[in-house]
Design a protein around this motif. Structure first.
Motif, PDB file in Angstrom:
ATOM      1  N   ASP A  44       0.823  -1.211   0.000  1.00  0.00           N
ATOM      2  CA  ASP A  44       0.000   0.000   0.000  1.00  0.00           C
ATOM      3  C   ASP A  44       0.859   1.264   0.000  1.00  0.00           C
ATOM      4  N   CYS A  81       0.848   4.023  -2.993  1.00  0.00           N
ATOM      5  CA  CYS A  81       0.676   5.463  -2.747  1.00  0.00           C
ATOM      6  C   CYS A  81       1.807   6.255  -3.405  1.00  0.00           C
ATOM      7  N   ARG A 141       1.700   8.964  -6.519  1.00  0.00           N
ATOM      8  CA  ARG A 141       2.311  10.293  -6.365  1.00  0.00           C
ATOM      9  C   ARG A 141       3.474  10.491  -7.335  1.00  0.00           C
TER      10      ARG A 141
END
Length: 103
Positions: free
Chosen positions: A19, A23, A27
Motif C-alpha cells: 500500500d 501510494c 504520487r
C-alpha cells in the motif's frame, strides 16, 4: 499458533508495504514505489497483488514484456482474478500489434 502468527504478521507487513508503494506510485515517486514493491517480494513473494502493482508500474514505464511477466505471475498465484488475465491479454495484444507494425 506461533507459526500462524508469524505468517499473519508477514502478510500484514506485505500489505502495508504494498500500500505504501502504491501510494508512492500514484504520487509518481517511482523509485520509492519500486523500493516498497521489492520489499514485499522479499517479505511475501506469494502475495499476488504485488505482481499486479509491478505490472502497473512497468506498464506505465512502457516496459511491456516486464509488465506481462508480472501479470503472468499474478495469474499463476490467483488464477480466478479476471483483472490479471485482462491486463495480460491487453498487453499481449498490444505487443502483437507493435510487432505487426514493424514487419
Amino acid at each position: 499458533y506461533f507459526r500462524e502468527g508469524i505468517q499473519q504478521t508477514r502478510m500484514y507487513n506485505a500489505i502495508i508495504l504494498a500500500d505504501l508503494g502504491y501510494c508512492e506510485f500514484k504520487r509518481e515517486n517511482l523509485e520509492k514505489a519500486l523500493y516498497y514493491y521489492r520489499q514485499v517480494l522479499k517479505t511475501e513473494p506469494t502475495y499476488s497483488v504485488i505482481y499486479d502493482y509491478l505490472g502497473q508500474f512497468y506498464k506505465q514505464e512502457e516496459e511491456w514484456e516486464a509488465a506481462m511477466s508480472y501479470y503472468a505471475k499474478a495469474m499463476q498465484l490467483d488464477p480466478f482474478n479476471d483483472k490479471y488475465e485482462k491486463e495480460y491479454r491487453t498487453l499481449k495484444d498490444m505487443l502483437k500489434g507493435e510487432q505487426n507494425l514493424m514487419k
